[in-house]
Design a protein around this motif. Structure first.
Motif, PDB file in Angstrom:
ATOM      1  N   ASP A   1      42.041  24.395  31.416  1.00  0.00           N
ATOM      2  CA  ASP A   1      42.108  24.276  32.867  1.00  0.00           C
ATOM      3  C   ASP A   1      41.061  23.333  33.440  1.00  0.00           C
ATOM      4  N   LEU A   2      39.876  23.289  32.822  1.00  0.00           N
ATOM      5  CA  LEU A   2      38.785  22.480  33.365  1.00  0.00           C
ATOM      6  C   LEU A   2      38.687  21.101  32.730  1.00  0.00           C
ATOM      7  N   ASP A   3      39.524  20.824  31.750  1.00  0.00           N
ATOM      8  CA  ASP A   3      39.449  19.551  31.031  1.00  0.00           C
ATOM      9  C   ASP A   3      39.929  18.419  31.933  1.00  0.00           C
ATOM     10  N   PRO A   4      39.047  17.479  32.306  1.00  0.00           N
ATOM     11  CA  PRO A   4      39.436  16.432  33.250  1.00  0.00           C
ATOM     12  C   PRO A   4      40.290  15.337  32.630  1.00  0.00           C
ATOM     13  N   ASN A   5      40.197  15.170  31.316  1.00  0.00           N
ATOM     14  CA  ASN A   5      40.924  14.072  30.666  1.00  0.00           C
ATOM     15  C   ASN A   5      41.168  14.416  29.206  1.00  0.00           C
ATOM     16  N   PRO A   6      42.122  15.281  28.920  1.00  0.00           N
ATOM     17  CA  PRO A   6      42.325  15.768  27.561  1.00  0.00           C
ATOM     18  C   PRO A   6      42.738  14.707  26.562  1.00  0.00           C
ATOM     19  N   ASP A   7      43.164  13.556  27.040  1.00  0.00           N
ATOM     20  CA  ASP A   7      43.623  12.496  26.135  1.00  0.00           C
ATOM     21  C   ASP A   7      42.605  11.373  25.958  1.00  0.00           C
ATOM     22  N   ASP A   8      41.331  11.666  26.248  1.00  0.00           N
ATOM     23  CA  ASP A   8      40.344  10.595  26.166  1.00  0.00           C
ATOM     24  C   ASP A   8      39.863  10.320  24.741  1.00  0.00           C
TER      25      ASP A   8
ATOM     26  N   TYR B   1      33.752  22.253  23.938  1.00  0.00           N
ATOM     27  CA  TYR B   1      34.503  21.688  22.819  1.00  0.00           C
ATOM     28  C   TYR B   1      35.969  22.070  22.903  1.00  0.00           C
ATOM     29  N   ARG B   2      36.803  21.086  22.616  1.00  0.00           N
ATOM     30  CA  ARG B   2      38.248  21.254  22.707  1.00  0.00           C
ATOM     31  C   ARG B   2      38.804  21.990  21.491  1.00  0.00           C
ATOM     32  N   ALA B   3      40.049  22.417  21.625  1.00  0.00           N
ATOM     33  CA  ALA B   3      40.683  23.223  20.580  1.00  0.00           C
ATOM     34  C   ALA B   3      40.833  22.480  19.269  1.00  0.00           C
TER      35      ALA B   3
END
Length: 351
Positions: free
Chosen positions: A255-262, A232-234
């Protein structure tokens, strides 16, 4: 796991536009006498009406203090009930609820207010909005500040009654903002602000009681798909709640998030890659203890330093999952006093 916590992709409801319009016409000519109880309110309104609440999908103007309140989404009913108002209709929770589909902290508050259980709206599990049921409830306002309603949903709901959606993104409204938004909609802004202050103070007291939590890094996850860890994101409220207790987000989440803007609130890491996660604590939720044990016993999960050292703090039980996944002024006091000691015990094992 088939819980609504997965927030599976929304199946389009098989509702023709004419059905909604026809139902609206029925509402317009109906008598004020019906079997639905009006919302029960305590205390005088603290705000002047009309009020306008802006949201990501549009603005809602509420002409007078609403008496018939309908809620949709995961947690709006909590803030409404905490403010002394009983909705005429709110979602049914087959996951985490009692035999009737009411969450335990909501059931407690309804009893405290001396009220009967509201009409329970179906479709929460599949995100299919029951437009007909909502029309039948004859709402003065529809509150959905923590939901995933679409623009099309919003437009349809707004034809039924002024509809308050999320201010920015779906499923991302903080519990504080939910409370103040709902307080404004109900003419109870002062009461809402007081609830936020009291709840923040309760969380702060717990953080002070367990200083071992301060500064520890964590990852919040779930195992809803085989071989995959949802991270889960921040921006997710469940992550932000642990931040309030003094925990900090592991850099691995970014660091591991492949697509934070999805636009989602989580991303997936396969079990083969969980070794790349660096964190002091691992927090994850499970329907029951058996599911938590199965997860922790997987060789790839068991090899994670946080799990290996015992710095693993599972949230177990459907009601606890709901309370932590959609934290509110009612659910947090219900679950934190029981869970935080377990979290602190795991933090003691951080190496």
């Amino acid at each position: 796991m088939s819980s609504p916590i997965r927030r599976a992709p929304r199946r389009l409801a098989a509702l023709a536009a004419g059905l909604v319009v026809g139902a609206l016409a029925l509402t317009g000519c109906s008598s004020s006498d019906d079997d639905q109880p009006a919302s029960t309110a305590t205390g005088a309104a603290s705000d002047a009406f009309p009020v306008t609440i802006d949201g990501a999908l549009g603005s809602a103007t509420i002409d007078k203090q609403p008496e018939r309140v309908v809620t949709w989404g995961w947690s709006a009913q909590d803030a409404v009930l905490a403010l002394g108002v009983v909705p005429v209709a709110m979602p049914k929770y087959t996951y985490g609820g009692d035999a009737n589909g009411v969450l335990p902290w909501d059931a407690d508050q309804i009893t405290k207010l001396g009220a009967q259980t509201p009409t329970l709206l179906t479709g929460q599990d599949t995100n299919e909005i029951p437009f007909q049921q909502i029309v039948a409830a004859k709402p003065d306002v529809i509150l959905a500040p923590y939901s995933g309603i679409t623009q099309d949903d919003y437009d349809k709901l707004s034809k039924i009654a002024p509809t308050v959606a999320y201010p920015e993104k779906p499923w991302a409204t903080t519990w504080q903002d939910q409370t103040t938004i709902i307080g404004k909609a109900l003419g109870k802004s002062a009461e809402a602000e007081k609830l936020v202050e009291q709840t923040n103070a309760h969380v702060a007291d717990l953080a002070a009681k367990y200083p071992v939590l301060k500064g520890k890094s964590f990852v919040y996850g779930s195992n809803n798909d085989p071989g995959q860890l949802n991270v889960y994101r921040a921006s997710d409220p469940r992550v932000q709640l642990l931040n309030q207790l003094g925990l900090v987000n592991s850099p691995s989440v970014t660091d591991l998030d492949p697509n934070p803007d999805d636009g989602s609130y989580f991303f997936q890491v396969s079990y083969e890659n969980v070794s790349k996660i660096e964190t002091d604590l691992l927090v994850a939720y499970f329907d029951d203890q058996a599911a938590a044990d199965t997860f922790a016993s997987d060789p790839l999960i068991a090899a994670m330093p946080s799990v290996k050292s015992g710095a693993f703090a599972p949230i177990v039980g459907q009601s606890f999952v709901m309370a932590s996944s959609a934290p509110t002024v009612l659910s947090m006091p219900w679950m934190l006093d029981q869970y935080v000691p377990q979290l602190a015990a795991a933090a003691e094992k951080v190496k």
